[in-house]
Write a protein that holds these residues in place. Structure first.
Motif, PDB file in Angstrom:
ATOM      1  N   VAL A 120      12.454  -2.320   4.069  1.00 11.88           N
ATOM      2  CA  VAL A 120      12.401  -1.734   2.722  1.00 11.88           C
ATOM      3  C   VAL A 120      11.273  -0.711   2.627  1.00 11.88           C
ATOM      4  N   LEU A 121      10.110  -1.027   3.178  1.00 13.09           N
ATOM      5  CA  LEU A 121       8.984  -0.095   3.132  1.00 13.09           C
ATOM      6  C   LEU A 121       9.268   1.171   3.929  1.00 13.09           C
ATOM      7  N   LEU A 122       9.898   1.037   5.080  1.00 12.56           N
ATOM      8  CA  LEU A 122      10.228   2.210   5.892  1.00 12.56           C
ATOM      9  C   LEU A 122      11.222   3.108   5.156  1.00 12.56           C
ATOM     10  N   ALA A 123      12.222   2.499   4.517  1.00 11.33           N
ATOM     11  CA  ALA A 123      13.203   3.281   3.764  1.00 11.33           C
ATOM     12  C   ALA A 123      12.564   3.934   2.543  1.00 11.33           C
ATOM     13  N   LEU A 124      11.656   3.216   1.891  1.00  3.68           N
ATOM     14  CA  LEU A 124      10.967   3.776   0.725  1.00  3.68           C
ATOM     15  C   LEU A 124      10.107   4.970   1.125  1.00  3.68           C
ATOM     16  N   ALA A 125       9.428   4.871   2.252  1.00  2.00           N
ATOM     17  CA  ALA A 125       8.600   5.977   2.734  1.00  2.00           C
ATOM     18  C   ALA A 125       9.448   7.220   2.982  1.00  2.00           C
ATOM     19  N   GLU A 126      10.625   7.017   3.532  1.00  6.41           N
ATOM     20  CA  GLU A 126      11.518   8.152   3.784  1.00  6.41           C
ATOM     21  C   GLU A 126      11.984   8.789   2.477  1.00  6.41           C
ATOM     22  N   GLU A 127      12.289   7.965   1.471  1.00  2.00           N
ATOM     23  CA  GLU A 127      12.752   8.477   0.185  1.00  2.00           C
ATOM     24  C   GLU A 127      11.648   9.228  -0.556  1.00  2.00           C
ATOM     25  N   LEU A 128      10.400   8.814  -0.371  1.00  3.85           N
ATOM     26  CA  LEU A 128       9.285   9.452  -1.073  1.00  3.85           C
ATOM     27  C   LEU A 128       8.842  10.757  -0.417  1.00  3.85           C
ATOM     28  N   SER A 129       9.270  10.983   0.800  1.00  6.13           N
ATOM     29  CA  SER A 129       8.841  12.173   1.527  1.00  6.13           C
ATOM     30  C   SER A 129       9.187  13.449   0.759  1.00  6.13           C
ATOM     31  N   GLY A 130       8.204  14.299   0.541  1.00  7.29           N
ATOM     32  CA  GLY A 130       8.408  15.563  -0.152  1.00  7.29           C
ATOM     33  C   GLY A 130       8.201  15.501  -1.655  1.00  7.29           C
ATOM     34  N   ARG A 131       8.059  14.320  -2.218  1.00  8.01           N
ATOM     35  CA  ARG A 131       7.857  14.193  -3.653  1.00  8.01           C
ATOM     36  C   ARG A 131       6.380  14.350  -4.004  1.00  8.01           C
ATOM     37  N   GLU A 132       6.112  14.928  -5.147  1.00  2.00           N
ATOM     38  CA  GLU A 132       4.738  15.045  -5.634  1.00  2.00           C
ATOM     39  C   GLU A 132       4.479  13.929  -6.642  1.00  2.00           C
ATOM     40  N   LEU A 133       3.409  13.193  -6.409  1.00  2.00           N
ATOM     41  CA  LEU A 133       3.060  12.067  -7.267  1.00  2.00           C
ATOM     42  C   LEU A 133       1.614  12.205  -7.743  1.00  2.00           C
ATOM     43  N   PRO A 134       1.286  11.602  -8.875  1.00  2.00           N
ATOM     44  CA  PRO A 134      -0.087  11.740  -9.410  1.00  2.00           C
ATOM     45  C   PRO A 134      -1.105  10.845  -8.718  1.00  2.00           C
ATOM     46  N   TYR A 135      -0.663  10.054  -7.746  1.00  2.00           N
ATOM     47  CA  TYR A 135      -1.585   9.153  -7.045  1.00  2.00           C
ATOM     48  C   TYR A 135      -1.130   8.985  -5.600  1.00  2.00           C
ATOM     49  N   ARG A 136      -1.992   8.407  -4.822  1.00  2.00           N
ATOM     50  CA  ARG A 136      -1.660   8.144  -3.425  1.00  2.00           C
ATOM     51  C   ARG A 136      -0.732   6.929  -3.321  1.00  2.00           C
ATOM     52  N   ILE A 137       0.144   6.973  -2.341  1.00  2.00           N
ATOM     53  CA  ILE A 137       0.971   5.821  -2.008  1.00  2.00           C
ATOM     54  C   ILE A 137       0.464   5.272  -0.679  1.00  2.00           C
ATOM     55  N   GLU A 138       0.134   3.998  -0.665  1.00  2.00           N
ATOM     56  CA  GLU A 138      -0.339   3.363   0.552  1.00  2.00           C
ATOM     57  C   GLU A 138       0.689   2.326   1.014  1.00  2.00           C
ATOM     58  N   PHE A 139       1.101   2.448   2.266  1.00  2.00           N
ATOM     59  CA  PHE A 139       1.993   1.470   2.874  1.00  2.00           C
ATOM     60  C   PHE A 139       1.181   0.618   3.841  1.00  2.00           C
ATOM     61  N   VAL A 140       1.257  -0.704   3.675  1.00  2.57           N
ATOM     62  CA  VAL A 140       0.508  -1.613   4.539  1.00  2.57           C
ATOM     63  C   VAL A 140       1.456  -2.631   5.148  1.00  2.57           C
ATOM     64  N   LEU A 141       1.513  -2.650   6.482  1.00  2.00           N
ATOM     65  CA  LEU A 141       2.224  -3.697   7.200  1.00  2.00           C
ATOM     66  C   LEU A 141       1.167  -4.670   7.715  1.00  2.00           C
ATOM     67  N   PHE A 142       1.053  -5.802   7.027  1.00  2.00           N
ATOM     68  CA  PHE A 142       0.036  -6.787   7.391  1.00  2.00           C
ATOM     69  C   PHE A 142       0.412  -7.514   8.671  1.00  2.00           C
ATOM     70  N   ASN A 143      -0.594  -7.800   9.470  1.00  2.00           N
ATOM     71  CA  ASN A 143      -0.394  -8.513  10.722  1.00  2.00           C
ATOM     72  C   ASN A 143      -1.198  -9.810  10.688  1.00  2.00           C
ATOM     73  N   GLY A 144      -0.553 -10.891  10.280  1.00  2.00           N
ATOM     74  CA  GLY A 144      -1.251 -12.156  10.265  1.00  2.00           C
ATOM     75  C   GLY A 144      -0.863 -13.108   9.144  1.00  2.00           C
ATOM     76  N   GLU A 145       0.097 -12.743   8.305  1.00  2.00           N
ATOM     77  CA  GLU A 145       0.470 -13.607   7.181  1.00  2.00           C
ATOM     78  C   GLU A 145       0.992 -14.959   7.662  1.00  2.00           C
ATOM     79  N   ASP A 146       1.670 -14.953   8.800  1.00  2.00           N
ATOM     80  CA  ASP A 146       2.209 -16.193   9.349  1.00  2.00           C
ATOM     81  C   ASP A 146       1.321 -16.780  10.436  1.00  2.00           C
ATOM     82  N   HIS A 147       0.089 -16.310  10.529  1.00  2.00           N
ATOM     83  CA  HIS A 147      -0.889 -16.888  11.448  1.00  2.00           C
ATOM     84  C   HIS A 147      -1.888 -17.678  10.626  1.00  2.00           C
TER      85      HIS A 147
END
Length: 252
Positions: free
Chosen positions: A101-128
């Motif tokens: 979902v995050l990868l698809a969302l990043a592709e859809e947002l490409s080229g759009r102008e927004l009033p704030y930064r978009i940060e995508f975080v893939l956490f490594n350790g939630e199941d550790h």
């Protein structure tokens, strides 16, 4: 209290009659823990003497998250999902669907102008058990919570035949009302009670408004699917995930 009381070990009964599901998984807990199947409970309650030996150790862990930023506004909206899985599971729902979902969302947002930064975080350790990626992010980013508008965490989304379930954590009334309004216009979204087992709590505990999105029926799969070899792609409705991507687009 347990650590300060001189407890030597904690023995709990599995929540599943067939699998060893631990009740305590905490990398910061100093007391060794073990779990037994419910079938052993009568023996433990019999009053007969018993001996317990735990060959336990704590192992330091390191992890690196995958982080991408789009835009250059002063404030940011974060979208997160965890990229790791439990050993021995394909991890389709927990949590490849969230990453997709995050990868698809990043592709859809490409080229759009927004009033704030978009940060995508893939956490490594939630199941550790020690959550190493989350701890690294906490130290590096969440010391300045005022920088965030809010955070969306996707975990366990896209179960076939199930609605999406969203819940709020430390969200102001205006944000709650706005997201709820989007959800009512969308198909297959329902609000659920807050639940703590996810990366959204990392944000809310730091003072960042957080929204969690999962599947309405995800908790019924806790014993039979999640963290097992049964967590496969056959459980996921990819078309529903496309609906979730559009919902997140409207939200930003």
């Amino acid at each position: 209290m347990l650590e300060n009381g001189g407890v030597k070990a904690v023995l709990t009964v599995s929540l599943s009659p067939e699998r060893f599901v631990p009740v305590i998984e905490d990398g910061d807990f100093e007391v060794p823990c073990a779990v037994v199947l419910p079938e052993s409970l009568p023996r433990l309650c019999s009053g007969l003497p018993a001996a317990l030996t735990l060959n336990a150790e704590r192992r330091p862990a390191k992890a690196a998250n995958v982080i991408a930023v789009y835009g250059s506004g002063k404030h940011k909206v974060c979208f997160s999902a965890h990229i790791d899985t439990k050993p021995g599971t394909p991890g389709a729902l927990d949590n490849a669907s969230g990453v997709a979902v995050l990868l698809a969302l990043a592709e859809e947002l490409s080229g759009r102008e927004l009033p704030y930064r978009i940060e995508f975080v893939l956490f490594n350790g939630e199941d550790h058990y020690s959550n190493p990626g989350e701890m690294a992010y906490l130290a590096a980013y969440l010391s300045s919570p005022s920088e965030y508008v809010c955070a969306f965490n996707i975990d366990g989304a896209g179960v076939k035949g199930q609605d999406f379930a969203y819940s709020f954590y430390e969200c102001p009334e205006q944000l709650t009302s706005s997201i709820s309004g989007f959800a009512k216009k969308a198909e297959g979204f329902k609000q659920t009670e807050p639940w703590p087992q996810g990366d959204h709590t990392l944000f809310s505990f730091s003072g960042v408004p957080a929204i969690s999105i999962t599947s309405a029926g995800i908790f019924a799969l806790a014993d039979s699917v999640l963290h097992t070899e049964n967590d496969t792609l056959e459980l996921i409705d990819s078309k529903r995930l496309e609906t979730l991507v559009k919902f997140l687009l409207y939200s930003v």
